[in-house]
Design an enzyme around this catalytic site. Structure first.
Site, mmCIF file in Angstrom:
data_model
loop_
_atom_site.group_PDB
_atom_site.id
_atom_site.type_symbol
_atom_site.label_atom_id
_atom_site.label_comp_id
_atom_site.label_asym_id
_atom_site.label_seq_id
_atom_site.Cartn_x
_atom_site.Cartn_y
_atom_site.Cartn_z
ATOM 1 N N ALA A 79 0.841 -1.061 -0.093
ATOM 2 C CA ALA A 79 0.105 -0.072 0.212
ATOM 3 C C ALA A 79 0.894 1.469 -0.023
ATOM 4 C CB ALA A 79 -0.788 0.052 1.317
ATOM 5 N N GLY A 119 0.627 -5.239 0.613
ATOM 6 C CA GLY A 119 -0.520 -5.097 -0.232
ATOM 7 C C GLY A 119 0.039 -5.567 -1.647
ATOM 8 N N GLU A 122 -0.494 -9.306 -1.261
ATOM 9 C CA GLU A 122 -1.924 -9.567 -1.162
ATOM 10 C C GLU A 122 -2.677 -9.345 -2.611
ATOM 11 O OE1 GLU A 122 -1.881 -6.740 2.195
ATOM 12 O OE2 GLU A 122 -3.234 -8.286 3.202
ATOM 13 N N GLU A 142 4.049 -5.991 7.336
ATOM 14 C CA GLU A 142 3.471 -4.897 7.824
ATOM 15 C C GLU A 142 3.681 -4.688 9.317
ATOM 16 O OE1 GLU A 142 2.334 -7.012 5.728
ATOM 17 O OE2 GLU A 142 0.760 -6.011 4.181
HETATM 18 N N1 T1G Z 1 4.513 3.494 0.092
HETATM 19 C C1 T1G Z 1 5.095 4.548 -0.353
HETATM 20 N N2 T1G Z 1 6.331 4.792 -0.662
HETATM 21 C C2 T1G Z 1 7.370 3.847 -0.573
HETATM 22 C C3 T1G Z 1 6.664 2.539 -0.072
HETATM 23 C C4 T1G Z 1 5.361 2.196 0.103
HETATM 24 N N3 T1G Z 1 5.136 1.037 0.428
HETATM 25 N N4 T1G Z 1 7.881 1.704 -0.214
HETATM 26 C C5 T1G Z 1 8.770 2.540 -0.506
HETATM 27 N N5 T1G Z 1 8.539 3.590 -0.819
HETATM 28 C C6 T1G Z 1 9.252 4.634 -1.257
HETATM 29 C C7 T1G Z 1 10.419 5.172 -0.242
HETATM 30 O O1 T1G Z 1 9.950 6.131 0.642
HETATM 31 C C8 T1G Z 1 11.512 5.874 -1.160
HETATM 32 O O2 T1G Z 1 11.045 6.975 -1.428
HETATM 33 C C9 T1G Z 1 11.569 5.004 -2.424
HETATM 34 O O3 T1G Z 1 10.220 4.171 -2.196
HETATM 35 C C10 T1G Z 1 12.690 3.807 -2.565
HETATM 36 O O4 T1G Z 1 12.325 2.983 -1.207
HETATM 37 C C11 T1G Z 1 -2.567 -3.010 2.768
HETATM 38 C C12 T1G Z 1 -1.287 -2.109 4.965
HETATM 39 C C13 T1G Z 1 10.322 -1.844 -1.366
HETATM 40 C C14 T1G Z 1 12.176 -3.142 -0.190
HETATM 41 O O5 T1G Z 1 6.217 -2.301 4.217
HETATM 42 O O6 T1G Z 1 10.495 -2.232 2.292
HETATM 43 O O7 T1G Z 1 0.703 -2.887 2.339
HETATM 44 O O8 T1G Z 1 12.757 8.345 -0.662
HETATM 45 O O9 T1G Z 1 14.764 3.737 -0.382
HETATM 46 O O10 T1G Z 1 16.183 0.323 -0.445
HETATM 47 O O11 T1G Z 1 -1.872 -5.093 3.951
HETATM 48 O O12 T1G Z 1 11.269 0.550 0.265
HETATM 49 O O13 T1G Z 1 12.913 7.769 -2.972
HETATM 50 O O14 T1G Z 1 11.086 9.241 -2.338
HETATM 51 O O15 T1G Z 1 13.373 1.708 0.705
HETATM 52 O O16 T1G Z 1 15.413 -0.180 -2.778
HETATM 53 C C15 T1G Z 1 3.818 -2.640 3.135
HETATM 54 C C16 T1G Z 1 7.937 -0.791 2.228
HETATM 55 C C17 T1G Z 1 3.102 -1.400 3.167
HETATM 56 C C18 T1G Z 1 7.407 -2.102 2.045
HETATM 57 C C19 T1G Z 1 12.763 -1.111 -1.715
HETATM 58 N N6 T1G Z 1 4.980 -2.467 2.120
HETATM 59 N N7 T1G Z 1 9.150 -0.659 1.452
HETATM 60 O O17 T1G Z 1 13.812 -0.696 -0.840
HETATM 61 O O18 T1G Z 1 14.604 1.504 -1.539
HETATM 62 S S1 T1G Z 1 1.805 -1.440 4.326
HETATM 63 C C20 T1G Z 1 6.223 -2.404 2.982
HETATM 64 C C21 T1G Z 1 10.278 -1.499 1.584
HETATM 65 C C22 T1G Z 1 0.567 -2.677 3.367
HETATM 66 C C23 T1G Z 1 -1.539 -3.620 3.417
HETATM 67 C C24 T1G Z 1 -0.723 -2.936 4.104
HETATM 68 C C25 T1G Z 1 11.442 -0.937 0.601
HETATM 69 C C26 T1G Z 1 11.493 -1.645 -0.742
HETATM 70 P P1 T1G Z 1 12.134 8.287 -1.661
HETATM 71 P P2 T1G Z 1 13.800 2.731 -0.537
HETATM 72 P P3 T1G Z 1 15.002 0.135 -1.291
#
Ligand code: T1G
Length: 703
Positions: A79, A119, A122, A142
């Protein structure tokens, strides 16, 4: 990702659904592609695109199957966390989008590359099948945001992999590589060649098989895996320590219990309840705040855009002690050769042995392969001669914390290092400017303050001297990511950011025991707040004698001085604030208690009982005040940098968000009043922000 032929076919037939979604057909297979940098997160546009594209696919009589793919670096990574607190009102709810995908009557295939997380996975679980590249990873992380998979993950995942594996994946939150994911049935096929071609071929075969596609919600092989009723009780017991203080793990367990015991729709309702509880929690707000705060620290607003970075291909480290060898490992592990210099052979050998030992420990833990271990150690070049640093692009000094010694080393480096080499000191509090002044190139001098153990702790304080050139700062901030560190830029002051912030916490603790609570009562309160150990236990661990105690000037004027004078130096003497048995197990010390009571008497305080909350507040208030001063002095760029520094450098409990975030949860007016009540002068910034009704932890908004 896609070879020329397939990609051409997709491009030729691609029609735009919206600005981030295209719909194409390759033969009888519809191909829906999401292209929403940087990680194809499920923001409003992506949700709208998916909703419309899958409606198109369901109505397209020429399409007998559907492939969902993503452009760019990764499949959907979750998400859009940025939208959590400001959802797109015009976009469909994620659950409605996934229900649309889930209801597709035609075989649907998710083509996964990069990381399908949260997500994203999912969404893939709402497809009938999942195919992936060998390097792809899938996961439900999450829990790291204080949440649980709230789009059906807690209900669909167990139906494929079973309750135990599902619990482990969601509570640990660690991504699973494609191969093990394939073994547990989460990935149907690993595509060695072109992912899109493989996914289209898989979809065609699914149609040709004639078997009606079965939605994951109707599958039950995972739930029919043998598991006893004790599974959940045992999982809770086995992880009680890890769960301590965190809300999300328990809610995840309850959601999986629902998956095992309730029909799918009822389980989805239970998941939604449990998700909402977490989403509204302060813990999740804190963890979501830190997620972005960590990714913001590398931004230096006053660095001109496009500031060049100096290439760092060779590194020198001076000093093979605990810090020097740990620092060297960061670069060796990142594939950068290191020349490690010591004065004496024995010290050098100890450093090299420590590096090898640490890598062997990682190998035993499965974090390293033998080939990687050999590659890392082969990049290490031990030396007894500083002249061997003449080709290094970056030289990091990590010797004893003595200014004259550091100045002597930098003066020698000035004559050895090649022009353009960056000269860095790992000092934890000495004045970078005074060190830089020992060279003819102060613009090339910077502080790189690692935290012990240097090869483990993720914080790297980058200390900018008054003469440090912008490209040197830019290089250091970029290099942090290369060596898997979180950089926090600091100005020059005593203790920089993290150490300077922790000093008032220790001082407050020492002062507080004169008012009533005993050291172990203070520690207990801080552990209950979320710290791994309290300030007094920490002092015993580090050693009271090494925290600024000088026998020559000790005057028995504080509890710590008397403890040191009587040889109670901490764990190493089996006596400090606590008494320690032979296994270093601590117990409250009657000696210390008598000493504290005596000092309370001398201080003529009226010792009284303190609640845990009051103890925590008394230790945190001065820390917040110091943080506000650090911001006013321009030492730190942002309040969130301060929180990141303490979480990453001192294990400040992440679920609290850090002291600056905590201050806003209390309210700045109260913080100010309580500071005044304990005789502290509130920093002017706190008063200004309180008067403006502004938040501290997001200050300054522009940085
Ligand atoms: N939403 C918005 N921005 C995100 C994002 C996300 N989920 N994930 C990464 N970014 C942005 C981050 O802020 C950065 O932005 C750029 O992408 C690169 O990220 C419904 C509720 C995917 C492994 O927890 O683990 O889904 O600084 O520097 O080291 O059940 O990002 O460049 O402007 O980390 O290569 C669940 C979180 C969400 C994954 C990539 N998903 N992200 O790592 O790059 S909750 C997560 C990561 C959800 C559902 C629930 C990592 C990455 P900027 P980065 P990276």
């Amino acid at each position: 990702m896609a070879s020329g032929q397939t990609l051409d076919a997709v491009r030729e037939s691609a029609q735009s659904i919206n600005d981030v979604t295209t719909y194409a057909r390759v033969g009888t297979v519809a191909v829906i592609t999401i292209d929403s940098p940087p990680v194809n997160a499920l923001g409003g546009a992506v949700r709208r695109g998916l909703m419309d594209a899958f409606a198109r696919a369901a109505d397209d009589s020429e399409a007998h199957a559907v492939v969902l793919a993503c452009a760019g670096r990764t499949f959907i990574a979750g998400a859009d966390i940025r939208e959590f607190d400001a959802p797109d009102p015009d976009a469909p709810d994620l659950l409605d989008v996934l229900a649309r995908i889930d209801a597709c009557p035609k075989p649907t295939v998710a083509a996964i590359h990069g990381t399908a997380l949260g997500g994203g996975l999912e969404t893939a679980l709402c497809c009938h099948y999942r195919v992936a590249t060998p390097s792809a990873k899938v996961g439900l992380p999450e829990v790291a945001l204080g949440l649980l998979p709230g789009a059906g993950g807690t209900q669909r995942l167990p139906r494929i992999v079973g309750a135990q594996t599902a619990l482990e994946m969601m509570v640990l939150g660690k991504p699973v590589a494609a191969a093990p994911a394939h073994e547990i049935g989460l990935i149907d096929t690993i595509v060695e060649g072109d992912l899109l071609e493989g996914a289209i071929a898989f979809a065609r075969n699914a149609v040709l098989s004639g078997a009606p596609p079965v939605p994951v919600r109707e599958r039950s092989e995972g739930l029919s895996l043998p598991h006893d009723a004790e599974l959940f009780a045992r999982f809770r017991a086995d992880n009680a320590r890890a769960f301590k203080g965190y809300q999300a793990p328990e809610n995840i367990v309850r959601a999986v219990e629902a998956a095992v015991t309730l029909p799918f729709e009822a389980g989805m309702r239970r998941e939604a309840e449990l998700f909402q509880e977490l989403f509204a929690s302060r813990q999740s707000a804190a963890l979501r705040y830190l997620f972005f705060a960590e990714r913001q620290t590398a931004r230096v607003p006053d660095l001109p855009t496009g500031t060049p970075k100096r290439p760092i291909a060779k590194v020198g480290v001076i000093g093979a002690g605990t810090m020097g060898s740990g620092i060297a490992m960061n670069f060796l592990s990142a594939g950068i050769p290191v020349t490690l210099v010591e004065q004496e052979d024995a010290a050098l050998e100890r450093g090299v042995a420590a590096i090898r030992r640490n890598y062997e420990i990682s190998l035993k833990k499965g974090k390293l392969t033998p080939a990687t271990l050999d590659a890392c150690t082969e990049r290490l070049h031990p030396s007894l001669d500083m002249a061997d640093l003449c080709e290094a692009d970056l030289i990091i000094e990590a010797v004893f914390e003595k200014m004259t010694l550091k100045q002597e080393i930098f003066a020698r480096l000035d004559g050895i290092a090649r022009p353009g080499a960056i000269l860095a000191t790992n000092t934890s509090f000495l004045d970078i400017n005074a060190i830089a002044a020992a060279t003819s190139r102060p613009g090339d001098v910077i502080g790189l303050h690692f935290f012990s153990p240097a090869n483990v702790m993720r914080l790297l304080e980058v200390v900018r001297g008054s003469a440090t050139r912008p490209d040197v700062v830019a290089t250091a901030m970029g290099l942090a990511r290369t060596i898997a560190k979180i950089p926090v830029l600091s100005g020059v002051c005593d203790g920089f950011i993290a150490n300077r912030m922790m000093t008032p916490r220790m001082d407050a603790a020492q002062a507080l025991i004169l008012e009533g609570p005993l050291p172990w009562e203070v520690d207990k309160a801080m552990v209950a707040y979320g710290f791994a150990m309290g300030p007094f236990a920490m002092l015993d661990l580090v050693g009271l004698d090494v925290i600024g105690w000088d026998p020559a000037t000790s005057t028995s004027s504080t509890v710590t001085q008397v403890l040191c004078e009587t040889g109670r130096w901490g764990q190493k003497r089996q006596a400090g604030f606590y008494d320690y048995d032979a296994t270093r197990r601590p117990s409250p010390s009657p000696v210390t208690e008598a000493l504290v009571r005596e000092f309370q008497f001398r201080a003529e305080t009226q010792p009284r009982l303190f609640s845990g909350e009051e103890i925590v507040e008394r230790l945190l208030l001065p820390v917040v005040n110091e943080g506000a001063r650090i911001l006013e002095e321009g030492i730190a760029l942002r309040a969130s940098d301060i929180d990141v520094a303490l979480v990453m450098g001192y294990g400040w409990p992440p679920v609290t968000g850090g002291p600056m975030f905590w201050a806003d949860t209390v309210g700045l007016e109260k913080i100010i009043a309580r500071l005044e009540a304990i005789g502290e002068t509130p920093a002017p910034l706190l008063r200004r922000l309180a008067d403006d009704g502004a938040a501290l932890h997001t200050w300054p908004a522009t940085a």
